[in-house]
Design an enzyme around this catalytic site. Sequence first.
Site, PDB file in Angstrom:
ATOM      1  N   HIS A  26      40.090  45.978  35.989  1.00 55.60           N
ATOM      2  CA  HIS A  26      39.240  45.744  34.611  1.00 55.60           C
ATOM      3  C   HIS A  26      38.570  44.893  34.228  1.00 55.60           C
ATOM      4  O   HIS A  26      37.719  45.119  33.294  1.00 55.60           O
ATOM      5  CB  HIS A  26      41.078  44.693  34.802  1.00 55.60           C
ATOM      6  CG  HIS A  26      41.496  43.608  33.211  1.00 55.60           C
ATOM      7  ND1 HIS A  26      41.794  43.903  32.300  1.00 55.60           N
ATOM      8  CD2 HIS A  26      40.677  43.235  32.879  1.00 55.60           C
ATOM      9  CE1 HIS A  26      41.977  43.585  30.924  1.00 55.60           C
ATOM     10  NE2 HIS A  26      40.342  42.492  31.848  1.00 55.60           N
ATOM     11  N   GLU A  27      38.318  44.236  35.478  1.00 53.02           N
ATOM     12  CA  GLU A  27      36.810  42.995  35.241  1.00 53.02           C
ATOM     13  C   GLU A  27      35.675  44.072  34.957  1.00 53.02           C
ATOM     14  O   GLU A  27      34.898  43.921  34.235  1.00 53.02           O
ATOM     15  CB  GLU A  27      36.498  42.289  36.214  1.00 53.02           C
ATOM     16  CG  GLU A  27      37.718  41.586  36.112  1.00 53.02           C
ATOM     17  CD  GLU A  27      37.852  40.081  34.979  1.00 53.02           C
ATOM     18  OE1 GLU A  27      36.517  40.701  33.702  1.00 53.02           O
ATOM     19  OE2 GLU A  27      38.908  39.591  34.366  1.00 53.02           O
ATOM     20  N   HIS A  82      35.319  45.731  31.683  1.00 56.89           N
ATOM     21  CA  HIS A  82      34.824  44.662  30.413  1.00 56.89           C
ATOM     22  C   HIS A  82      32.867  45.125  30.551  1.00 56.89           C
ATOM     23  O   HIS A  82      32.456  44.808  29.529  1.00 56.89           O
ATOM     24  CB  HIS A  82      35.007  43.552  30.923  1.00 56.89           C
ATOM     25  CG  HIS A  82      36.275  43.037  30.510  1.00 56.89           C
ATOM     26  ND1 HIS A  82      36.962  42.759  28.710  1.00 56.89           N
ATOM     27  CD2 HIS A  82      36.897  42.450  30.624  1.00 56.89           C
ATOM     28  CE1 HIS A  82      37.794  42.838  28.756  1.00 56.89           C
ATOM     29  NE2 HIS A  82      38.331  42.323  30.039  1.00 56.89           N
ATOM     30  N   GLU A 117      41.254  43.281  25.287  1.00 55.77           N
ATOM     31  CA  GLU A 117      41.752  43.264  26.751  1.00 55.77           C
ATOM     32  C   GLU A 117      42.650  44.550  27.195  1.00 55.77           C
ATOM     33  O   GLU A 117      43.286  44.993  27.859  1.00 55.77           O
ATOM     34  CB  GLU A 117      42.801  41.790  26.821  1.00 55.77           C
ATOM     35  CG  GLU A 117      42.104  40.812  26.767  1.00 55.77           C
ATOM     36  CD  GLU A 117      40.720  40.377  28.373  1.00 55.77           C
ATOM     37  OE1 GLU A 117      41.947  41.096  29.256  1.00 55.77           O
ATOM     38  OE2 GLU A 117      40.201  39.960  28.242  1.00 55.77           O
TER      39      GLU A 117
END
Length: 290
Positions: A131-132, A135, A204
């Site tokens: 997930h990071e 980003h 998100e």
Amino acid sequence: MKNNLKTAVILAGIGGLMIIVGGAIGGTGGAAIGMAIGFVFVGGSYWFSDKLAIKSAKAVEVSAEQMPRYHAIVADLAQRADMPMPRLYVSPDPQPNAFATGRSPQHAAVCVNQGILDVLTWEELQGVLAHEISHVRNRDILISSVAAAVAMGITFLARMAMWGAMFGGGNRDRRGGLLGTLALVILAPMAALFLQKALSRSREYEADRSGARLLGDGEPLARALEKLDRGTKLIPSTVNPAQAGAYIANPLASQLAGGGQKASLSARFSTTHPPMEDRIARLRSGEWRN
């Protein structure tokens, strides 16, 4: 393309608010001041957002020798995402959480709290790190940092407008302008916060989707989010509300869990994350494959 367009519109809206608030201070000259301060905030956010975020989290950089599994997972994800290896940090914060920062994939950093290392399995942590990394690859970090900085600038200008209205004179001809300025002082920061919410929530969802695609499986992140949802509600954090949107889970959730008067004003206005239940359901529905 849709998210990039939405980002451009939202940032333009925040910039417009900054100019309006500046204009409330001193007409055309005030608007120019607002624009100048906006450039300062945006520039500072661009160059120093990673350092500010890491310092705020009291994080320390860790080497491959210190945490080989952490480094190995991120190195694999970075290779899959075709991007440089980010610097890796650990914060002593006991709340299970994580964030990424930096102005570009070439200047990125990923930080995990000690709390997340204590409660997640390595497979679940891989979901969080995917997930990071998403980003970073999607360049969400710079956009969200700039948006946060500009919103802070709006709040700063609003306070200037308030003091200017209070001490700029009180004759009858100026009472209408005084009331208008005070209304702007209240509404402009609120509008900036709502714009930040819209930006952060869409990002998100996209990072969840991209992270699941990177792994080819949404279940590790879904399980991790379940644990983070419980952990952030039980364990408080000292994260600055201005930094809350950078984290994978809302670090102020413990303040909101009690509801009513128990929740601080900053926590109530910092709900920049989409509902965890919705994020988990999307991951398990297989929507990320579309």
